[in-house]
Write a protein that holds these residues in place. Structure first.
Motif, mmCIF file in Angstrom:
data_model
loop_
_atom_site.group_PDB
_atom_site.id
_atom_site.type_symbol
_atom_site.label_atom_id
_atom_site.label_comp_id
_atom_site.label_asym_id
_atom_site.label_seq_id
_atom_site.Cartn_x
_atom_site.Cartn_y
_atom_site.Cartn_z
ATOM 1 N N LYS A 157 -4.103 -14.705 -21.003
ATOM 2 C CA LYS A 157 -4.310 -13.245 -20.967
ATOM 3 C C LYS A 157 -5.068 -12.805 -19.704
ATOM 4 O O LYS A 157 -6.169 -12.252 -19.773
ATOM 5 N N PRO A 158 -4.501 -13.048 -18.542
ATOM 6 C CA PRO A 158 -5.203 -12.633 -17.320
ATOM 7 C C PRO A 158 -5.181 -11.115 -17.167
ATOM 8 O O PRO A 158 -4.257 -10.459 -17.661
ATOM 9 N N LEU A 161 -4.601 -7.204 -12.769
ATOM 10 C CA LEU A 161 -4.866 -7.329 -11.326
ATOM 11 C C LEU A 161 -4.887 -8.784 -10.876
ATOM 12 O O LEU A 161 -4.412 -9.119 -9.794
ATOM 13 N N ASP A 164 -1.410 -10.075 -10.825
ATOM 14 C CA ASP A 164 -0.789 -9.575 -9.597
ATOM 15 C C ASP A 164 -1.170 -10.472 -8.413
ATOM 16 O O ASP A 164 -0.321 -10.876 -7.615
ATOM 17 N N THR B 12 -9.794 -7.861 -5.562
ATOM 18 C CA THR B 12 -9.307 -7.840 -6.942
ATOM 19 C C THR B 12 -10.481 -7.789 -7.916
ATOM 20 O O THR B 12 -10.443 -7.050 -8.908
ATOM 21 N N LEU B 15 -11.981 -4.297 -7.895
ATOM 22 C CA LEU B 15 -11.107 -3.323 -8.547
ATOM 23 C C LEU B 15 -11.101 -3.516 -10.062
ATOM 24 O O LEU B 15 -11.154 -2.542 -10.826
ATOM 25 N N ALA B 16 -11.046 -4.791 -10.505
ATOM 26 C CA ALA B 16 -11.057 -5.071 -11.948
ATOM 27 C C ALA B 16 -12.360 -4.568 -12.558
ATOM 28 O O ALA B 16 -12.358 -3.984 -13.658
ATOM 29 N N ILE B 19 -12.236 -0.783 -12.892
ATOM 30 C CA ILE B 19 -11.434 -0.348 -14.045
ATOM 31 C C ILE B 19 -12.243 -0.545 -15.333
ATOM 32 O O ILE B 19 -12.273 0.327 -16.210
ATOM 33 N N ASP B 20 -12.919 -1.695 -15.442
ATOM 34 C CA ASP B 20 -13.751 -1.955 -16.627
ATOM 35 C C ASP B 20 -14.858 -0.906 -16.749
ATOM 36 O O ASP B 20 -15.161 -0.442 -17.850
ATOM 37 N N LEU B 80 -0.383 -3.988 -7.787
ATOM 38 C CA LEU B 80 0.418 -3.657 -8.979
ATOM 39 C C LEU B 80 1.590 -2.750 -8.601
ATOM 40 O O LEU B 80 1.723 -1.643 -9.136
ATOM 41 N N ASP B 82 4.651 -2.481 -9.278
ATOM 42 C CA ASP B 82 5.590 -1.984 -10.284
ATOM 43 C C ASP B 82 4.906 -1.119 -11.340
ATOM 44 O O ASP B 82 5.584 -0.402 -12.071
ATOM 45 N N PHE B 145 -4.409 -3.931 -20.076
ATOM 46 C CA PHE B 145 -4.639 -4.726 -18.862
ATOM 47 C C PHE B 145 -4.592 -6.229 -19.114
ATOM 48 O O PHE B 145 -4.278 -6.993 -18.221
ATOM 49 N N ARG B 146 -4.932 -6.662 -20.337
ATOM 50 C CA ARG B 146 -4.999 -8.109 -20.589
ATOM 51 C C ARG B 146 -3.907 -8.625 -21.518
ATOM 52 O O ARG B 146 -3.416 -9.737 -21.340
ATOM 53 N N ASP B 147 -3.562 -7.815 -22.525
ATOM 54 C CA ASP B 147 -2.609 -8.290 -23.525
ATOM 55 C C ASP B 147 -1.758 -7.099 -23.989
ATOM 56 O O ASP B 147 -1.974 -6.559 -25.077
ATOM 57 N N ARG B 149 1.004 -6.616 -25.295
ATOM 58 C CA ARG B 149 1.673 -6.634 -26.601
ATOM 59 C C ARG B 149 0.757 -6.126 -27.722
ATOM 60 O O ARG B 149 1.221 -5.583 -28.727
ATOM 61 N N ARG B 217 5.047 -3.175 -19.353
ATOM 62 C CA ARG B 217 4.336 -4.355 -18.838
ATOM 63 C C ARG B 217 4.748 -5.630 -19.561
ATOM 64 O O ARG B 217 4.690 -6.726 -18.999
ATOM 65 N N SER B 218 5.158 -5.503 -20.840
ATOM 66 C CA SER B 218 5.517 -6.720 -21.583
ATOM 67 C C SER B 218 6.880 -7.248 -21.180
ATOM 68 O O SER B 218 7.184 -8.405 -21.395
ATOM 69 N N VAL B 219 7.739 -6.383 -20.620
ATOM 70 C CA VAL B 219 9.117 -6.808 -20.300
ATOM 71 C C VAL B 219 9.091 -7.761 -19.118
ATOM 72 O O VAL B 219 8.432 -7.487 -18.151
#
Lengths: 359, 219
Positions: A157-158, A161, A164, B12, B15-16, B19-20, B80, B82, B145-147, B149, B217-219
């Motif tokens: 589960k990365p 970002l 990417d 990265t 940026l992460a 977002i958090d 990112l 896409d 962002f992490r999972d 699904r 994102r899951s596709v």
């Protein structure tokens, strides 16, 4: 290296240039098309590794192609390479999918017919077998790689970002491997037909010694590398024709494609398989376009029914028709061109081989 | 001035963490909003309510700044490629939630409406449900962002809290207009309830968009 040889080699270099302009897209197309890598970064990595692959590991697949037809006159080599280049260029212009490997094989068969040299059916079958095996193998690799990658992402589960970032690095590594394999496997298409007729000698540059064959492969590799810098437009469109591929899917396609080329060009792998008593994989040039198409379809099928439904079957049908037409067209052009070169330009295109009995 | 180049890994990481931080801010803002409304109902607009309002105001300003910085980095660095549009859409939705929470409290601060005691419980429940909807948006966004699904597990909770907010809000408005209060107070109080209901609506819209982003994102 005399001037005549360079003039004759020009058709091979032209073929190398068009191979670079078309097939580099198979290696880095999904990365550049999905904006994961900038074109100039992809082009430089591709060019460097194509040359390395050609010079270091190009011999294996070249021997395989030589068994189909040992073109023994420079005029013949020139004409066969020209016929392949014309076929690739015309079909690309008409918007038809084309494989350089098939064009070269068609050209050699045309030379065999013209020079009354028997085409070894076993070798031809083996080569044609790869035209079915390469896309299937590409598809299988893609399915397995996709499943493993999907499982890894689900478990780890990365953050999007970081995923990417890893995908970008993955694209660079896989692309370098793909470019190396493309150089190793497809250099035979570019200058393989010149190997029997070439009289280049070994040279030493510092601690590095290049054999005559490696010098020829270096020239071919540089032609391919030059073509890579003209592949931007093809790169931007590849991967979107059959199904739309995302960055991670694109990476899977590149790795699957690279593995197919690697399998058919690695002498080390062949030796290892023989030691283990496993069946030998023939070292012959395979079509990187076929490997990519197989990998893209495999990726779609790995998504199940939903993915398979997204495949544009009409595009796939056109690609398959192109694969059937390419060798036939190249053989015809080669045969006609050999006739002209021999009878109009008075250049020998083959030397009659006198059969001798070993004592 | 020469642009300072940083390594892709550091970029990265920064940026992460931005977002958090944005997600943390929205979550804290929802808590502050709930506390501020609860406190106002119990004790009126005093120093504590003012502190909560200022907190929300700061959260809103920081959220604006973060959204703009993250968006710029995503586009200039081609990160990112896409899904950058979706991420920016998500951050805009979160920013709108911050705006709405701040606006809701700002109107209370200006108008200081007198809420009759019989509406206290319903009013607090309405604000709590709306804040809960916002918190579920944050949870869904973290999951995106992490999972991706798992994001849909939160989206249906957002729908639930939005429906509950709407139900409570309608109940209060109905009771208001059946009461003996003057029309001016009825309209004023209705306006405040609607502001809380609108917050839950915005959370619901963000949840719907997130559900689609997650599928992509899951596709």
């Amino acid at each position: 290296m005399d001037l005549t040889f360079i003039i004759f080699l020009s058709s091979g270099l032209l073929l190398g240039w068009s191979l670079g302009a078309n097939d580099a897209a198979n290696v880095f197309g999904t990365a550049v098309g999905s904006r994961m890598l900038r074109f100039h970064v992809a082009a430089v990595v591709c060019a460097v590794f194509v040359v390395l692959g050609a010079v270091v590991s190009g011999a294996g697949a070249s021997h395989g192609l030589g068994r189909l037809g040992e073109i023994n006159a420079l005029g013949g080599s020139f004409t066969v390479a020209l016929a392949a280049a014309v076929t690739v260029y015309s079909m690309t212009k008409l918007g038809l999918p084309v494989s350089t490997t098939q064009a070269v094989v068609g050209g050699i068969v045309g030379w065999n017919l013209f020079s009354h040299t028997a085409t070894d059916p076993a070798v031809l079958t083996k080569i044609m077998g790869t035209w079915i095996a390469a896309p299937i193998l590409g598809g299988l690799f893609a399915v397995v790689l996709y499943r493993v990658t999907e499982y890894f992402i689900r478990v780890v589960k990365p953050h999007a970002l970081w995923l990417d970032q890893w995908t970008r690095i993955g694209f660079l590594v896989a692309g370098a491997l793909g470019a190396y394999s493309l150089g190793a496997n497809n250099i035979a298409n570019v200058v393989g037909v010149f190997v029997p007729a070439s009289d280049l000698e070994s040279i030493s540059i510092g601690a590095v010694t290049l054999t005559g064959q490696q010098r020829l492969f270096l020239l071919g590799g540089l032609a391919v590398a030059a073509g890579v810098f003209f592949s931007r437009r093809v790169m931007m469109t590849v991967g979107k024709n059959i199904v739309t591929v995302g960055p991670v899917g694109g990476w899977v396609v590149v790795v699957a494609h690279s593995l197919v080329l690697f399998v058919f060009s690695s002498e080390l792998l062949q030796t290892s398989l023989m030691r283990l008593g496993l069946p030998r994989i023939p070292l012959i040039p395979v079509s990187s376009s076929q490997a990519v198409v197989g990998a893209v379809c495999g990726l779609a099928i790995a998504h199940g029914w939903r993915g398979a439904r997204q495949i544009r079957w009409s595009v796939l049908r056109n690609i398959a028709l192109g694969w059937l037409a390419t060798p036939a067209i190249a053989a015809l052009i080669s045969y006609v061109a050999l006739y002209f070169v021999q009878n109009v330009f008075q250049q020998p295109v083959y030397q009659p081989v006198i059969a001798s009995l070993g004592m | 001035m020469a642009e300072l180049k940083i390594s892709p890994f550091r970029r990265t990481r920064i940026l992460a963490s931005q977002i958090d931080e944005m997600l943390d801010i929205v979550s804290q803002a929802a808590l502050a909003f709930r506390h501020a409304i609860g406190h106002y109902i119990r004790s009126g607009w005093d120093e504590t309510a003012e502190v909560k309002y200022r907190q929300l105001d700061e959260f809103e300003s920081r959220g604006d700044k973060l959204r703009s910085t993250i968006g710029q980095t995503l586009y200039t660095e081609m990160l990112l490629p896409d899904t950058s549009g979706d991420v920016l859409g998500l951050l805009s939705s979160l920013d709108r939630l911050l705006d709405d929470m701040e606006h809701c409290l700002e109107v209370v601060r200006i108008e200081r409406p007198e809420i009759p005691p019989e509406y206290h419980d319903g009013w607090l429940e309405c604000a709590t449900m709306a804040a809960e909807a916002v918190e579920q948006v944050v949870a869904a966004a973290r999951s995106y962002f992490r999972d991706p699904r798992a994001a849909r597990d939160y989206v249906h909770k957002i729908h639930y809290y939005e429906k509950e907010t709407q139900r409570t809000a309608l109940q209060i408005i109905e009771q208001l207009f059946q009461s003996d209060l003057g029309l001016d107070r009825k309209l004023q109080l209705r306006g405040h309830v609607w502001l809380i209901d609108r917050l839950a609506d915005k959370a619901d819209d963000a949840g719907d968009a997130l559900a689609i982003y997650a599928v992509k994102r899951s596709v």
